[in-house]
Design a protein around this motif. Structure first.
Motif, short mmCIF file in Angstrom:
data_model
loop_
_atom_site.label_atom_id
_atom_site.label_comp_id
_atom_site.label_asym_id
_atom_site.label_seq_id
_atom_site.Cartn_x
_atom_site.Cartn_y
_atom_site.Cartn_z
N GLU A 59 -13.29 -0.17 3.64
CA GLU A 59 -14.30 -0.71 4.40
C GLU A 59 -14.90 0.19 5.53
O GLU A 59 -15.85 0.12 5.82
N ILE A 60 -13.83 0.95 6.08
CA ILE A 60 -14.30 1.84 7.13
C ILE A 60 -15.22 2.72 6.39
O ILE A 60 -16.48 3.00 6.96
N PHE A 61 -14.99 3.22 5.33
CA PHE A 61 -15.87 4.20 4.64
C PHE A 61 -17.20 3.72 4.44
O PHE A 61 -18.06 4.05 4.72
N PRO A 97 -7.07 12.82 0.82
CA PRO A 97 -7.08 13.75 -0.42
C PRO A 97 -6.83 13.18 -1.73
O PRO A 97 -7.27 13.83 -2.77
N ALA A 98 -6.32 11.91 -1.85
CA ALA A 98 -5.77 11.41 -3.17
C ALA A 98 -7.00 10.71 -3.54
O ALA A 98 -7.21 10.22 -4.65
N ARG A 99 -8.11 10.36 -2.72
CA ARG A 99 -9.24 9.61 -3.15
C ARG A 99 -10.36 10.51 -4.01
O ARG A 99 -10.58 11.60 -3.53
N LEU A 141 -15.17 14.50 -7.20
CA LEU A 141 -16.63 13.87 -7.18
C LEU A 141 -17.25 14.09 -8.62
O LEU A 141 -17.56 15.00 -9.04
N GLN A 142 -17.56 12.83 -9.03
CA GLN A 142 -18.43 12.69 -10.19
C GLN A 142 -19.73 12.39 -9.86
O GLN A 142 -19.91 11.80 -8.71
N LEU A 171 -16.31 4.83 -3.82
CA LEU A 171 -15.03 5.42 -3.99
C LEU A 171 -14.10 4.64 -5.18
O LEU A 171 -14.61 3.74 -5.47
N ASN A 172 -13.44 5.39 -5.70
CA ASN A 172 -12.80 4.84 -6.97
C ASN A 172 -11.73 4.26 -6.45
O ASN A 172 -11.07 4.65 -5.57
N PRO A 173 -11.16 3.23 -7.10
CA PRO A 173 -10.02 2.55 -6.60
C PRO A 173 -8.60 3.28 -6.67
O PRO A 173 -8.56 4.32 -7.19
#
Length: 173
Positions: A59-61, A97-99, A141-142, A171-173
């Motif tokens: 949500e912040i993103f 970094p995991a996102r 990033l795709q 963002l991917n889950p």
């Protein structure tokens, strides 16, 4: 000659932004959220009234960092406003970094389906390239293009078309 000069200025701006990101260090999400105005209309308007501690990282993103950048008609170059949003996105992605994410390119309703798919792809690619230049790992990033198939607004007005000419970092889950 002008094209080379413009490209040189663009690369210098990217390098400067990258250096500034590294020089500033990292900040925690609460500090970032408190000092950043909402930059997208894609979320719940009430969410912007919540404190950072009540919001999830996603949500912040999406609401405070800003998940979307806008483009001029028939263009895929990044404005200074778009670059500022992408700098915030890069900082967030570097702290998380995991996102991973998909950068979605969109266009307004004018033009053919094929033209708008190609334009959306160029918008997504220019957004991705800028994030990579700011230090985000390319493998995270795709890109995809939706062309004019997923408008935010359906009115035939300049304001509506402007909101539809965008790239969204999802963002991917």
């Amino acid at each position: 000659m002008q094209l080379t000069s413009d490209r040189s200025r663009q690369m210098a701006a990217i390098m400067f932004a990258s250096l500034m990101l590294h020089a500033c260090g990292t900040t925690d999400a609460n500090h970032q959220a408190a000092n950043t105005a909402p930059a997208t209309t894609g979320g719940d308007p009430a969410a912007t009234d919540m404190t950072a501690s009540q919001l999830s990282a996603d949500e912040i993103f999406n609401t405070q960092i800003g998940n979307a950048v806008l483009f001029a008609t028939d263009a895929h170059d990044l404005s200074s406003e778009a670059q500022a949003v992408l700098q915030r996105q890069a900082q967030w992605l570097l702290r998380n970094p995991a996102r991973t994410a998909v950068v979605e390119g969109h266009a307004d309703e004018r033009g053919t389906r094929e033209y708008n798919l190609a334009l959306g792809e160029r918008r997504a690619e220019s957004t991705r390239a800028y994030l990579i230049a700011l230090g985000v790992d390319a493998a995270r990033l795709q890109t995809t293009s939706f062309g004019k198939e997923q408008p935010l607004c359906g009115e035939a007005t300049e304001d509506c078309w402007q909101r539809n000419r965008r790239a969204v970092t999802a963002l991917n889950p």
